[in-house]
Write a protein that holds these residues in place. Structure first.
Motif, mmCIF file in Angstrom:
data_model
loop_
_atom_site.group_PDB
_atom_site.id
_atom_site.type_symbol
_atom_site.label_atom_id
_atom_site.label_comp_id
_atom_site.label_asym_id
_atom_site.label_seq_id
_atom_site.Cartn_x
_atom_site.Cartn_y
_atom_site.Cartn_z
ATOM 1 N N VAL A 105 5.100 -11.359 -1.956
ATOM 2 C CA VAL A 105 4.783 -11.702 -0.572
ATOM 3 C C VAL A 105 6.095 -11.648 0.203
ATOM 4 C CG1 VAL A 105 3.959 -13.480 1.023
ATOM 5 C CG2 VAL A 105 2.851 -13.217 -1.200
ATOM 6 N N LEU A 118 -3.406 -14.440 -3.303
ATOM 7 C CA LEU A 118 -2.208 -14.895 -4.009
ATOM 8 C C LEU A 118 -2.321 -14.706 -5.519
ATOM 9 C CD1 LEU A 118 -1.343 -18.140 -2.013
ATOM 10 C CD2 LEU A 118 -0.283 -15.882 -1.820
ATOM 11 N N VAL A 125 3.794 -10.172 7.564
ATOM 12 C CA VAL A 125 3.586 -10.664 6.208
ATOM 13 C C VAL A 125 2.974 -9.508 5.422
ATOM 14 C CG1 VAL A 125 1.352 -11.724 6.785
ATOM 15 C CG2 VAL A 125 2.535 -12.431 4.730
ATOM 16 N N ILE A 135 1.709 -8.326 1.482
ATOM 17 C CA ILE A 135 1.300 -8.902 0.203
ATOM 18 C C ILE A 135 0.765 -7.784 -0.685
ATOM 19 C CG2 ILE A 135 -1.013 -9.510 1.043
ATOM 20 C CD1 ILE A 135 -0.698 -12.105 -0.700
#
Length: 175
Positions: A39, A105, A52, A54
């Motif tokens: 990330v 995540l 951001v 990811i």
């Protein structure tokens, strides 16, 4: 509060729950990684924007934007674009604590990848349609009705604005 401090204060505890550690930190950039994921959080001081990214380690990183957050979560009240650093970090913290955020995540990027791919396809399609309509307009002005009809046929009659539909009918009559 400075961007890196905000990130470390509000996001580090959440990310640590899922095995992330800070892999790199420089002014306005904090990179986290776990055994599976990466990330990257960036603040561009020049235009006051945030990014951001990811993705799985060793693979493509995908930008998480407002549209993706809405598509993933179905909730538009948490913007992460064009907001202050404080709001960016707070909203990202809230998102990463949802079921959808946790899935990201943990490594499930397939839905994000699909959303961004569709967004890219839509953008490209719209761009191409605008180019074809521009060519059609030039052909219309030059009274080149064959080129006008050919241009419209590339897009499809039902997908063009009503004004072009009327011109298309006129052009077909003139041919």
């Amino acid at each position: 509060m400075e961007f890196n401090t905000l990130v470390k204060t509000h996001l580090s505890p959440i990310l640590q729950k899922y095995g992330f550690t800070i892999a790199e930190e420089i002014k306005n950039i904090v990179r986290f990684q776990s055994s599976v994921m990466k990330v990257n959080l960036v603040f561009n001081d020049y235009d006051k924007s945030h990014l951001v990214e990811i993705g799985r380690r060793g693979e493509t990183l995908y930008p998480l934007n407002d549209n993706a957050v809405v598509e993933l979560w179905g909730y538009s009240a948490l913007p992460i674009e064009q907001v202050t650093s404080k709001v960016f970090v707070q909203n990202l913290s809230l998102f990463f604590e949802t079921k959808e955020g946790v899935e990201l995540l943990k490594g499930n990027v397939s839905l994000l990848k699909s959303i961004l791919s569709q967004e890219s396809e839509n953008y490209t399609s719209e761009l191409m349609q605008n180019q074809v309509l521009e060519a059609a307009s030039k052909a219309w002005e030059a009274k080149d009705y064959l080129a006008f009809v050919d241009s419209i046929d590339k897009i499809g009659f039902s997908k063009i604005p009503q004004s072009y539909q009327l011109k298309y009918k006129i052009a077909k009559q003139k041919l």
